[in-house]
Design a protein around this motif. Structure first.
Motif, mmCIF file in Angstrom:
data_model
loop_
_atom_site.group_PDB
_atom_site.id
_atom_site.type_symbol
_atom_site.label_atom_id
_atom_site.label_comp_id
_atom_site.label_asym_id
_atom_site.label_seq_id
_atom_site.Cartn_x
_atom_site.Cartn_y
_atom_site.Cartn_z
ATOM 1 N N MET A 133 0.843 -1.182 0.000
ATOM 2 C CA MET A 133 0.000 0.000 0.000
ATOM 3 C C MET A 133 0.886 1.243 0.000
ATOM 4 S SD MET A 133 -3.366 -0.762 2.205
ATOM 5 C CE MET A 133 -4.107 0.586 1.387
ATOM 6 N N LYS A 134 0.345 2.311 -0.554
ATOM 7 C CA LYS A 134 1.085 3.571 -0.591
ATOM 8 C C LYS A 134 0.861 4.355 0.685
ATOM 9 C CE LYS A 134 1.634 5.707 -4.645
ATOM 10 N NZ LYS A 134 1.227 6.576 -5.745
ATOM 11 N N SER A 135 1.857 5.134 1.034
ATOM 12 C CA SER A 135 1.719 6.032 2.169
ATOM 13 C C SER A 135 2.248 7.399 1.765
ATOM 14 C CB SER A 135 2.470 5.506 3.390
ATOM 15 O OG SER A 135 3.858 5.512 3.136
ATOM 16 N N GLN A 136 1.842 8.401 2.521
ATOM 17 C CA GLN A 136 2.221 9.781 2.234
ATOM 18 C C GLN A 136 2.609 10.443 3.552
ATOM 19 O OE1 GLN A 136 -1.021 11.986 0.615
ATOM 20 N NE2 GLN A 136 0.169 13.821 0.303
ATOM 21 N N ASP A 137 3.713 11.176 3.551
ATOM 22 C CA ASP A 137 4.102 11.929 4.743
ATOM 23 C C ASP A 137 3.134 13.089 4.919
ATOM 24 O OD1 ASP A 137 6.192 10.259 5.264
ATOM 25 O OD2 ASP A 137 7.675 11.486 4.233
ATOM 26 N N THR A 138 2.396 13.092 6.026
ATOM 27 C CA THR A 138 1.337 14.064 6.268
ATOM 28 C C THR A 138 1.629 14.836 7.544
ATOM 29 O OG1 THR A 138 -0.191 12.487 5.273
ATOM 30 C CG2 THR A 138 -1.166 14.314 6.448
#
Length: 104
Positions: free
Chosen positions: A1-6
């Motif tokens: 799965m993709k993740s994003q620095d938030t």
């Protein structure tokens, strides 16, 4: 799965950046709940953060990204909100009285 620095703003997580898993649409979840254990062994407190746009593009006004803002007055209780469900009554708002036909 993709993740994003938030990034997170407000509350105890202010200024931190965490990798958040993205959903099938490529967006992070609308709410992010962080359970904080109680040092006395009681039930954990839950910090609630809501997703808000980080910024907009100049020309088209498209959303540039997302960030999470602290929501200390969360009243959802972690339940799903369906379009056909009744709105929840907030304790700080008095119910409005509908005028009766006999009044006037």
């Amino acid at each position: 799965m993709k993740s994003q620095d938030t990034p997170f703003e407000g509350g105890p997580m202010d200024g931190r950046v965490l990798p958040v898993l993205l959903g099938p649409t490529g967006h992070p979840p609308k709410t992010y709940r962080i359970p904080v254990p109680d040092p006395d062994g009681g039930p954990p407190a839950v910090l609630v953060y809501r997703r808000v746009p980080r910024g907009h593009s100049r020309r088209l006004g498209l959303i540039q990204g997302w960030k999470y803002r602290y929501d200390p007055d969360d009243l959802s209780g972690g339940r799903l909100r369906w379009p056909w469900s009744r709105p929840r009554i907030r304790p700080d708002v008095a119910p409005s009285r509908k005028p009766d036909d006999a009044d006037g």
